[in-house]
Design an enzyme around this catalytic site. Structure first.
Site, PDB file in Angstrom:
ATOM      1  N   GLU A 121       0.836  -1.206   0.000  1.00  0.00           N
ATOM      2  CA  GLU A 121       0.000   0.000   0.000  1.00  0.00           C
ATOM      3  C   GLU A 121       0.868   1.251   0.000  1.00  0.00           C
ATOM      4  OE1 GLU A 121      -2.662   2.538   3.116  1.00  0.00           O
ATOM      5  OE2 GLU A 121      -3.096   0.396   3.059  1.00  0.00           O
TER       6      GLU A 121
ATOM      7  N   SER B 294       0.052  -6.915   7.719  1.00  0.00           N
ATOM      8  CA  SER B 294       0.522  -5.801   8.540  1.00  0.00           C
ATOM      9  C   SER B 294      -0.481  -5.438   9.631  1.00  0.00           C
ATOM     10  CB  SER B 294       0.783  -4.579   7.655  1.00  0.00           C
ATOM     11  OG  SER B 294       1.123  -3.449   8.422  1.00  0.00           O
TER      12      SER B 294
END
Length: 302
Positions: free
Chosen positions: A131, A237
């Protein structure tokens, strides 16, 4: 008997659910379907999609002339990608299905807008996370449309890195954003550090509400539990952050991917057990863990 409490926010978030549904929809059409990286950080889902004919390629493959994607459907996952990746996909003459999370898209728009106005961009997040890598690719300096890398985007993960940061533009204009799954408390602390430097700062809290709620709930649940289980993919994450947050509140916190990883003896003597799961964890995996715990415990919905 002990009490088992399941967090309401455990499991798929909106963005992940949307992305997974989009891939399954494309797979059902019977065409060649490819995802840019695993659609989510969950081995079970990726394996199931593989059985349905969905393959995974890395972004680096787009620069390989021998990789033929003409006529294929390429799905961009919820993490999003850089602007240059869209251009490479168009050159490959494939059908693009964009499942980028709308909250991530908003960050792309924000950094592109402020970078075009001459701001340096600080992205608070995990440097290697896809991301964040995608966000970097939208930090486009004035007059440049699609660089592979830019000198106006900087990723900051620690207090020391924020202390050392210095903007490159003369006006000292800085726009700060965050990875959607970053720890909100830590984001605030890092913004406070840069705010004391006297720069012209615009700080935009781009952490997803669902992430903030999940982290807050995990912290509260862990604080009142004797043991805590966090379910998530090893490369997730947001799941790792849930583990860290829970571990700070409850020493007996365990991170597992599936039921196979759970050592039930570690929680048998607990008077209260809390369970949460990352945004990439399917309901069936959560249910399997709950069922195993229910054999000796009492289940309570949080």
């Amino acid at each position: 008997m002990a009490k088992v409490t399941l967090a309401k926010t455990a499991g798929f978030c909106f963005g992940v659910q949307r992305a997974v549904e989009m891939v399954y929809t494309e797979a059902d059409k019977g065409k060649k379907v490819v995802t840019l990286g695993p659609i989510i950080h969950n081995e079970q889902v990726v394996s199931d999609l593989e059985k349905r004919g969905v393959s995974v390629i890395d972004e680096t493959a787009l620069s390989d002339e021998s990789v033929d994607l003409s006529g294929a459907t390429v799905v961009i996952r919820s993490h999003g990608v850089s602007k240059s990746v869209y251009e490479k996909l168009r050159q490959k003459k494939c059908e693009i299905v964009d499942s980028t999370c709308p909250f991530v898209k908003k960050i792309h728009d924000t950094v592109q807008e402020y970078a075009a106005q001459g701001y340096d961009i600080v992205i608070v997040g995990s440097r290697e996370h896809p991301e964040v890598q995608g966000i970097l690719g939208w930090c486009l300096p004035p007059g440049r449309k699609s660089p592979e890398r830019t000198d106006v985007g900087t990723v900051v993960e620690t207090e020391a890195e924020m202390e050392a940061f210095c903007p490159s533009n003369r006006e000292k204009k800085v726009c700060v954003v965050a990875q959607t799954t970053f720890n909100y408390k830590k984001f605030k602390e890092l913004v406070e550090i840069i705010s004391k430097k006297g720069y012209d700062i615009i700080a935009v809290n781009t952490i997803c509400n669902a992430t903030a709620e999940r982290q807050q709930e995990a912290s509260e649940l862990a604080a009142r539990s004797d043991a805590m289980i966090v379910i998530g993919g090893k490369n997730s994450s947001n799941s790792r952050k849930l583990f860290e947050i829970s571990k700070n509140q409850c020493e007996n916190t365990y991170f597992i991917q599936t039921l196979e990883d759970l050592d039930i003896t570690c929680i048998e003597s607990s008077a209260s057990l809390g369970i949460t799961a990352g945004a990439s964890t399917p309901k069936n995996i959560i249910q399997e863990v709950l069922t195993a715990c229910q054999k000796k415990e009492v289940l309570e919905n949080y």
